[in-house]
Design an enzyme around this catalytic site. Structure first.
Site, PDB file in Angstrom:
ATOM      1  N   LYS A   1     -33.172  12.621  16.667  1.00 49.76           N
ATOM      2  CA  LYS A   1     -33.601  10.909  16.109  1.00 49.76           C
ATOM      3  C   LYS A   1     -32.794  10.036  16.988  1.00 49.76           C
ATOM      4  O   LYS A   1     -31.486  10.048  16.136  1.00 49.76           O
ATOM      5  CB  LYS A   1     -33.951  11.073  15.366  1.00 49.76           C
ATOM      6  CG  LYS A   1     -34.033   9.668  14.585  1.00 49.76           C
ATOM      7  CD  LYS A   1     -35.507   8.544  15.838  1.00 49.76           C
ATOM      8  CE  LYS A   1     -35.666   7.184  14.943  1.00 49.76           C
ATOM      9  NZ  LYS A   1     -33.921   6.544  15.929  1.00 49.76           N
TER      10      LYS A   1
ATOM     11  N   GLY B   1     -25.968   6.840   8.717  1.00 53.29           N
ATOM     12  CA  GLY B   1     -26.343   5.701   8.397  1.00 53.29           C
ATOM     13  C   GLY B   1     -26.947   5.243   7.383  1.00 53.29           C
ATOM     14  O   GLY B   1     -25.915   5.302   6.358  1.00 53.29           O
TER      15      GLY B   1
ATOM     16  N   VAL C   1     -31.537   4.165   3.304  1.00 56.45           N
ATOM     17  CA  VAL C   1     -31.825   5.303   3.947  1.00 56.45           C
ATOM     18  C   VAL C   1     -31.583   6.535   3.524  1.00 56.45           C
ATOM     19  O   VAL C   1     -32.763   7.837   3.283  1.00 56.45           O
ATOM     20  CB  VAL C   1     -31.489   5.471   4.873  1.00 56.45           C
ATOM     21  CG1 VAL C   1     -32.568   6.497   6.247  1.00 56.45           C
ATOM     22  CG2 VAL C   1     -32.558   3.739   5.398  1.00 56.45           C
ATOM     23  N   GLY C   2     -30.277   7.064   3.462  1.00 55.70           N
ATOM     24  CA  GLY C   2     -30.307   8.228   2.342  1.00 55.70           C
ATOM     25  C   GLY C   2     -30.357   8.202   0.868  1.00 55.70           C
ATOM     26  O   GLY C   2     -30.838   9.768   0.910  1.00 55.70           O
TER      27      GLY C   2
ATOM     28  N   GLU D   1     -24.645  11.506   5.674  1.00 50.33           N
ATOM     29  CA  GLU D   1     -23.078  10.263   6.602  1.00 50.33           C
ATOM     30  C   GLU D   1     -23.509   8.808   5.636  1.00 50.33           C
ATOM     31  O   GLU D   1     -23.376   8.344   6.518  1.00 50.33           O
ATOM     32  CB  GLU D   1     -22.188  10.723   7.227  1.00 50.33           C
ATOM     33  CG  GLU D   1     -21.988  12.189   7.627  1.00 50.33           C
ATOM     34  CD  GLU D   1     -20.642  13.015   7.170  1.00 50.33           C
ATOM     35  OE1 GLU D   1     -19.656  11.444   6.904  1.00 50.33           O
ATOM     36  OE2 GLU D   1     -20.848  13.640   6.387  1.00 50.33           O
TER      37      GLU D   1
ATOM     38  N   CYS E   1     -18.664   2.733   9.759  1.00 49.36           N
ATOM     39  CA  CYS E   1     -18.472   2.847   7.981  1.00 49.36           C
ATOM     40  C   CYS E   1     -17.320   2.870   8.042  1.00 49.36           C
ATOM     41  O   CYS E   1     -17.370   2.837   6.701  1.00 49.36           O
ATOM     42  CB  CYS E   1     -19.319   4.859   8.030  1.00 49.36           C
ATOM     43  SG  CYS E   1     -18.287   5.556   8.925  1.00 49.36           S
TER      44      CYS E   1
ATOM     45  N   GLN F   1     -28.872  -7.248  13.431  1.00 54.73           N
ATOM     46  CA  GLN F   1     -27.740  -7.303  12.928  1.00 54.73           C
ATOM     47  C   GLN F   1     -26.704  -8.709  12.748  1.00 54.73           C
ATOM     48  O   GLN F   1     -26.154  -8.561  11.672  1.00 54.73           O
ATOM     49  CB  GLN F   1     -26.627  -6.078  13.120  1.00 54.73           C
ATOM     50  CG  GLN F   1     -25.820  -5.834  12.824  1.00 54.73           C
ATOM     51  CD  GLN F   1     -26.171  -5.076  11.323  1.00 54.73           C
ATOM     52  OE1 GLN F   1     -27.919  -4.781  11.371  1.00 54.73           O
ATOM     53  NE2 GLN F   1     -25.219  -4.964  10.881  1.00 54.73           N
TER      54      GLN F   1
ATOM     55  N   GLU G   1     -21.322  -3.039   2.075  1.00 53.72           N
ATOM     56  CA  GLU G   1     -21.116  -3.407   2.956  1.00 53.72           C
ATOM     57  C   GLU G   1     -22.312  -4.158   3.744  1.00 53.72           C
ATOM     58  O   GLU G   1     -22.525  -5.138   3.867  1.00 53.72           O
ATOM     59  CB  GLU G   1     -21.191  -1.968   3.607  1.00 53.72           C
ATOM     60  CG  GLU G   1     -21.198  -1.531   4.908  1.00 53.72           C
ATOM     61  CD  GLU G   1     -21.483   0.096   5.539  1.00 53.72           C
ATOM     62  OE1 GLU G   1     -23.048   0.294   5.352  1.00 53.72           O
ATOM     63  OE2 GLU G   1     -21.292   0.666   6.502  1.00 53.72           O
TER      64      GLU G   1
HETATM   65  P1  NAD Z   1     -30.025   2.831   9.449  1.00 52.55           P
HETATM   66  O1  NAD Z   1     -30.065   3.492   8.510  1.00 52.55           O
HETATM   67  O2  NAD Z   1     -30.180   1.434   9.699  1.00 52.55           O
HETATM   68  O3  NAD Z   1     -30.027   3.525   9.989  1.00 52.55           O
HETATM   69  C1  NAD Z   1     -29.734   4.681  10.794  1.00 52.55           C
HETATM   70  C2  NAD Z   1     -30.605   6.000  11.905  1.00 52.55           C
HETATM   71  O4  NAD Z   1     -31.472   6.492  10.795  1.00 52.55           O
HETATM   72  C3  NAD Z   1     -31.336   5.038  13.442  1.00 52.55           C
HETATM   73  O5  NAD Z   1     -31.280   6.364  13.901  1.00 52.55           O
HETATM   74  C4  NAD Z   1     -32.982   4.823  12.469  1.00 52.55           C
HETATM   75  O6  NAD Z   1     -33.945   4.797  13.354  1.00 52.55           O
HETATM   76  C5  NAD Z   1     -32.982   5.700  11.504  1.00 52.55           C
HETATM   77  N1  NAD Z   1     -33.741   5.711  10.123  1.00 52.55           N
HETATM   78  C6  NAD Z   1     -33.865   4.410   9.643  1.00 52.55           C
HETATM   79  N2  NAD Z   1     -35.322   4.399   8.537  1.00 52.55           N
HETATM   80  C7  NAD Z   1     -35.017   5.421   8.495  1.00 52.55           C
HETATM   81  C8  NAD Z   1     -36.035   6.474   7.596  1.00 52.55           C
HETATM   82  N3  NAD Z   1     -36.722   5.823   6.985  1.00 52.55           N
HETATM   83  N4  NAD Z   1     -36.049   8.268   8.183  1.00 52.55           N
HETATM   84  C9  NAD Z   1     -35.286   9.038   8.551  1.00 52.55           C
HETATM   85  N5  NAD Z   1     -34.413   8.236  10.215  1.00 52.55           N
HETATM   86  C10 NAD Z   1     -34.521   6.075   9.884  1.00 52.55           C
HETATM   87  O7  NAD Z   1     -27.935   2.732  10.099  1.00 52.55           O
HETATM   88  P2  NAD Z   1     -27.760   1.623  10.883  1.00 52.55           P
HETATM   89  O8  NAD Z   1     -27.903   0.113  10.499  1.00 52.55           O
HETATM   90  O9  NAD Z   1     -28.548   2.021  12.209  1.00 52.55           O
HETATM   91  O10 NAD Z   1     -25.898   2.026  10.683  1.00 52.55           O
HETATM   92  C11 NAD Z   1     -25.332   0.973  10.362  1.00 52.55           C
HETATM   93  C12 NAD Z   1     -24.803   2.553   9.053  1.00 52.55           C
HETATM   94  O11 NAD Z   1     -24.644   3.647   8.907  1.00 52.55           O
HETATM   95  C13 NAD Z   1     -24.260   1.603   8.584  1.00 52.55           C
HETATM   96  O12 NAD Z   1     -24.150   1.800   7.094  1.00 52.55           O
HETATM   97  C14 NAD Z   1     -22.902   2.502   8.136  1.00 52.55           C
HETATM   98  O13 NAD Z   1     -21.869   2.789   7.570  1.00 52.55           O
HETATM   99  C15 NAD Z   1     -23.379   3.868   8.554  1.00 52.55           C
HETATM  100  N6  NAD Z   1     -22.276   4.544   9.588  1.00 52.55           N
HETATM  101  C16 NAD Z   1     -22.047   5.993   8.995  1.00 52.55           C
HETATM  102  C17 NAD Z   1     -21.135   6.804   9.159  1.00 52.55           C
HETATM  103  C18 NAD Z   1     -20.231   8.363   8.746  1.00 52.55           C
HETATM  104  O14 NAD Z   1     -20.118   8.884   8.786  1.00 52.55           O
HETATM  105  N7  NAD Z   1     -20.418   8.446   6.970  1.00 52.55           N
HETATM  106  C19 NAD Z   1     -20.554   6.431  10.873  1.00 52.55           C
HETATM  107  C20 NAD Z   1     -21.235   5.956  11.298  1.00 52.55           C
HETATM  108  C21 NAD Z   1     -21.920   4.689  10.842  1.00 52.55           C
END
Ligand code: NAD
Length: 489
Positions: free
Chosen positions: A178, A231, A235-236, A253, A287, A332, A386
């Site tokens: 995705k 992400g 959401v996680g 992650e 992140c 954002q 964050e």
């Molecule tokens: P997000 O959670 O909004 O989205 C990330 C991905 O998840 C996107 O592809 C989005 O379409 C998808 N998504 C959103 N809702 C979903 C759902 N209900 N079910 C399944 N998929 C869904 O995050 P973002 O704002 O795009 O990214 C920033 C976040 O990612 C920050 O919190 C950052 O710390 C984190 N991040 C973590 C790492 C790590 O390795 N720990 C690395 C990079 C970014």
């Protein structure tokens, strides 16, 4: 991806581009100037079901290849990435707005990931075991799990893709990725490259669209054996619940609020250098960003003033002379500006930045100035949450124990750094800080393909990717034993 007519970006299913079944599209805008860059498939559950079916069909043949053969095919993907690295970097730069040297660096990192995991085809080590039973031999093997659902954000899009896709494929899984709705083109370019390199149709599929419904449908599909998600923590948490309900393997992650400690014996030039990179590079969209700066009282003012001077001197824009680009989207940008306002209303004082840049050439972009805030209580919400933008809070600390207490005082636990000349302090702190990564005299970020990365607490669910530890996410261990009967010899 080039300027001009917006691209149309469909899903990639069974080796071919396919529009969403509903025919709808989403707009993707250039973060630098707001221009419409692409119209992407606004996929729903039916599209995800198609992609998962393609991955399921391709699974038996891909899983039946030896790991060595899969590694050879993935090496060809890496060769293609190297050959087309400038094109990949242009695509990353255009859809994220990051300066070209940063995009090239990211592509280099993605290539290294590919090299590392292609080589794993000739290792994929497991263990031999002893036994309490005379004549019994025992060993473990790593087996593929099935269809892997991989969900990535846009901050370092090609690195995020490589981080998950290479280990998933080398272990014999097939993939439905995705893509981030904010970085849709790079996923299609990777799909094209994979096909050129000989990855069989259906082994790697891409679904474009919004998190909900497209990402959510991937998480809840019973045929998806494992979900690896990078992400936000919110959401996680939902993915952990849904995955738990059907006992899918889930690797998370998530976010971070990472402390960088500056001791009174630190090399202040180095500390300022690494703090600025940790807080502001990639426009703070990491992140592992160093967004919580904990500075010994005796050097606090000197450090703050030098870091503020450095922050003010950073150049914003998309040229190679620039240090940081815009945020990924208008949403954002607005969210980061609102967080700054909230921090100021909670008692924070603006040291520098805090708004959009004054340059008219940047006025249409999603820019936020590098921002430092002090005098905010270390337990205030914005000191602990964050923000995911170029914003850091500064806090004075009495000593190393106070620094450790504050470093450990958020719900996250991803990374940390300490600047000191004392080995004793460095060892004491790195052993005790609640973080999956602890660096000395470095930044809070900077993982490499062979190093495990992941967080404690709300930064993840305990898995580590990449490194050999990623194999535990993407493979299933089987223990095989047999008995040699001496009577038959
Ligand atoms: P997000 O959670 O909004 O989205 C990330 C991905 O998840 C996107 O592809 C989005 O379409 C998808 N998504 C959103 N809702 C979903 C759902 N209900 N079910 C399944 N998929 C869904 O995050 P973002 O704002 O795009 O990214 C920033 C976040 O990612 C920050 O919190 C950052 O710390 C984190 N991040 C973590 C790492 C790590 O390795 N720990 C690395 C990079 C970014």
């Amino acid at each position: 991806m080039s300027a001009g007519t917006p691209m149309r970006l469909d899903n990639w299913i069974a080796g071919a581009a396919r529009p969403s079944r509903n025919g709808r599209t989403l707009d993707k805008f250039d973060p630098h100037d707001g221009e419409l860059l692409a119209q992407i498939a606004d996929s729903e559950a039916l599209d995800v079901a198609d992609a998962v079916a393609a991955a399921q069909d391709a699974f038996p043949a891909w899983a039946a290849l030896t790991p060595v053969r899969r590694g050879q095919i993935l090496t060809d993907v890496v060769t293609g990435m190297r050959r087309r690295s400038l094109e990949l970097a242009d695509c990353v730069a255009r859809e994220t707005g990051k300066p070209p040297q940063d995009a090239r660096g990211e592509v280099g990192g993605a290539i290294l990931q590919g090299e590392y995991f292609s080589g794993e085809g000739m290792r994929l080590y497991a263990r031999t075991l002893t036994s309490g039973l005379p004549g019994k031999s025992s060993y473990t093997v790593r087996q593929r799990r099935g269809v892997a659902g991989l969900i990535v954000p846009a901050n370092t899009p090609i690195a995020n893709i490589a981080w998950k896709v290479f280990p998933a494929l080398i272990c014999g899984n097939t993939v439905v990725l995705k893509a981030s709705e904010d970085a849709p083109a790079i996923a299609m370019l990777f799909a094209e490259l994979s096909k050129e390199a000989g990855v069989p149709d259906g082994v790697f599929n891409v679904v474009q669209g919004r998190g909900d419904p497209a990402g959510a449908a991937l998480v809840t599909d019973m045929r998806v054996a494992l979900v690896s998600f990078t992400g936000s923590t919110a959401v996680g948490r939902w993915i952990a619940q849904e995955g738990g309900r059907r006992l899918a393997r889930v690797s998370l992650e998530l976010g971070g609020k990472n402390a960088l400690v500056v001791c009174d014996d630190a090399d202040l030039d180095q500390a300022v250098h690494w703090a600025a990179l940790s807080a502001f590079s990639n426009a703070g969209q990491r992140c592992a960003a160093g967004s919580r700066l904990l500075v010994f009282e005796s050097v606090y003012e000197a450090f703050r003033d030098r870091l503020a001077a450095k922050a003010c001197a950073l150049r914003l824009g998309v040229g190679s002379e620039c240090d940081l680009g815009p945020l990924i989207s208008r949403r954002q940008q607005q969210s980061v500006l609102a967080a700054v306002e909230q921090a100021l209303s909670q008692g924070g004082r603006l040291v520098c930045g805090g708004s959009t840049p004054a340059e008219t050439s940047l006025a249409r972009g999603c820019y936020v100035q590098p921002t430092l805030i002090d005098e905010l209580l270390p337990h205030a919400e914005l000191s602990c949450r964050e923000i995911f933008g170029p914003v850091a809070t500064l806090h004075a600390v009495r000593d190393i124990r106070h620094a450790l207490d504050l470093a450990n005082a958020t719900e996250y636990g991803l990374t940390a750094a300490i600047h000191t000349r004392s080995v004793d302090r460095a060892l004491w702190f790195t052993q005790r800080v609640r973080a999956g990564v602890a660096n000395v005299n470095l930044g809070t970020y900077g993982s490499e393909p062979h190093m495990p990365f992941g967080g404690f607490g709300a930064s993840g669910n305990g898995t580590r990717e990449p490194g050999v530890e990623a194999l535990d996410v993407y493979s299933e261990l089987k223990n095989i034993s047999f008995l040699a009967r001496e009577t038959l010899i």
